[in-house]
Design a protein around this motif. Sequence first.
Motif, PDB file in Angstrom:
ATOM      1  N   LEU A  12      14.434  43.090  12.737  1.00 38.08           N
ATOM      2  CA  LEU A  12      13.937  42.224  13.801  1.00 38.08           C
ATOM      3  C   LEU A  12      13.775  43.083  15.042  1.00 38.08           C
ATOM      4  O   LEU A  12      14.708  43.798  15.427  1.00 38.08           O
ATOM      5  CB  LEU A  12      14.925  41.088  14.073  1.00 38.08           C
ATOM      6  CG  LEU A  12      14.549  40.151  15.219  1.00 38.08           C
ATOM      7  CD1 LEU A  12      13.319  39.325  14.868  1.00 38.08           C
ATOM      8  CD2 LEU A  12      15.734  39.251  15.573  1.00 38.08           C
ATOM      9  N   SER A  36      14.356  33.675  19.276  1.00 39.15           N
ATOM     10  CA  SER A  36      14.722  35.076  19.052  1.00 39.15           C
ATOM     11  C   SER A  36      16.218  35.215  18.795  1.00 39.15           C
ATOM     12  O   SER A  36      16.643  35.997  17.930  1.00 39.15           O
ATOM     13  CB  SER A  36      14.295  35.935  20.245  1.00 39.15           C
ATOM     14  OG  SER A  36      12.890  35.948  20.372  1.00 39.15           O
ATOM     15  N   LEU A  39      16.958  34.055  15.267  1.00 38.07           N
ATOM     16  CA  LEU A  39      16.553  35.086  14.320  1.00 38.07           C
ATOM     17  C   LEU A  39      17.523  36.265  14.327  1.00 38.07           C
ATOM     18  O   LEU A  39      17.884  36.785  13.264  1.00 38.07           O
ATOM     19  CB  LEU A  39      15.131  35.558  14.619  1.00 38.07           C
ATOM     20  CG  LEU A  39      14.035  34.569  14.239  1.00 38.07           C
ATOM     21  CD1 LEU A  39      12.713  34.954  14.903  1.00 38.07           C
ATOM     22  CD2 LEU A  39      13.874  34.487  12.724  1.00 38.07           C
ATOM     23  N   PHE A  43      19.418  37.605  11.080  1.00 35.65           N
ATOM     24  CA  PHE A  43      19.227  38.980  10.602  1.00 35.65           C
ATOM     25  C   PHE A  43      20.567  39.693  10.500  1.00 35.65           C
ATOM     26  O   PHE A  43      20.837  40.380   9.505  1.00 35.65           O
ATOM     27  CB  PHE A  43      18.266  39.754  11.520  1.00 35.65           C
ATOM     28  CG  PHE A  43      16.833  39.693  11.069  1.00 35.65           C
ATOM     29  CD1 PHE A  43      16.205  40.811  10.557  1.00 35.65           C
ATOM     30  CD2 PHE A  43      16.116  38.510  11.148  1.00 35.65           C
ATOM     31  CE1 PHE A  43      14.885  40.762  10.125  1.00 35.65           C
ATOM     32  CE2 PHE A  43      14.800  38.440  10.731  1.00 35.65           C
ATOM     33  CZ  PHE A  43      14.179  39.572  10.212  1.00 35.65           C
ATOM     34  N   VAL A  50      18.738  44.736  13.744  1.00 37.32           N
ATOM     35  CA  VAL A  50      18.208  44.077  14.935  1.00 37.32           C
ATOM     36  C   VAL A  50      17.953  45.157  15.971  1.00 37.32           C
ATOM     37  O   VAL A  50      18.835  45.980  16.262  1.00 37.32           O
ATOM     38  CB  VAL A  50      19.179  43.012  15.484  1.00 37.32           C
ATOM     39  CG1 VAL A  50      18.690  42.446  16.816  1.00 37.32           C
ATOM     40  CG2 VAL A  50      19.385  41.893  14.464  1.00 37.32           C
ATOM     41  N   THR A 174       9.527  30.859  13.289  1.00 39.14           N
ATOM     42  CA  THR A 174      10.962  31.120  13.177  1.00 39.14           C
ATOM     43  C   THR A 174      11.524  30.462  11.918  1.00 39.14           C
ATOM     44  O   THR A 174      12.260  31.090  11.152  1.00 39.14           O
ATOM     45  CB  THR A 174      11.692  30.584  14.431  1.00 39.14           C
ATOM     46  OG1 THR A 174      11.170  31.274  15.579  1.00 39.14           O
ATOM     47  CG2 THR A 174      13.181  30.796  14.350  1.00 39.14           C
TER      48      THR A 174
END
Length: 183
Positions: A12, A36, A39, A43, A50, A174
């Motif tokens: 990400l 974000s 996510l 992740f 990330v 998302t």
Amino acid sequence: MPLTQVDENAALVVIDLQRNIVGRFAEAAQQTVANSAALAAEFRAAGRSVVLVNVATRPPGRTDVGAGTGEFAADDIIVDASLGSAADDILVTKRGWGAFTNTDLDARLRERGVTQVVMTGISTSIGVESTARSAYEHGYHVVLVEDAMTDSGTAAHDYSVTSIFPKLGEVTTTADVIAELHG
């Protein structure tokens, strides 16, 4: 093109969700930051990388909107706290629009065997698009999460999402990325 998969070695990449930029986008940035952050948490939980990117300065060249103004204050480039952090996150400070330009991002992703970058951030048509173009040119599979990015105007955002991004990778949401991580 709908999202086909999230690679086992996906990363990400979160662009410019930092104090001085998020503050300029007010309400529009709230959903970008929230998606974000969701996510990033997913992740990390899935053991994937990330990357948190901030920008420390504007490029110095002359433009119709004025020349760059030098370094931002240290407090201004702090990444939004809601994104969280982990010891193995990659932190990249850029000095222009794209996160690959004059940084070690490509080398750090290749060290981890990353094959795909999933992108979010501000602004869609500048930092995100510049980084996506470079990611594509570096040979990564590019995923652009349209509900986890925003721009100063809907026209710029929409143009990137509908005209540029489909040529660089897969445009998705998302929810679709999170579902694929759990699939």
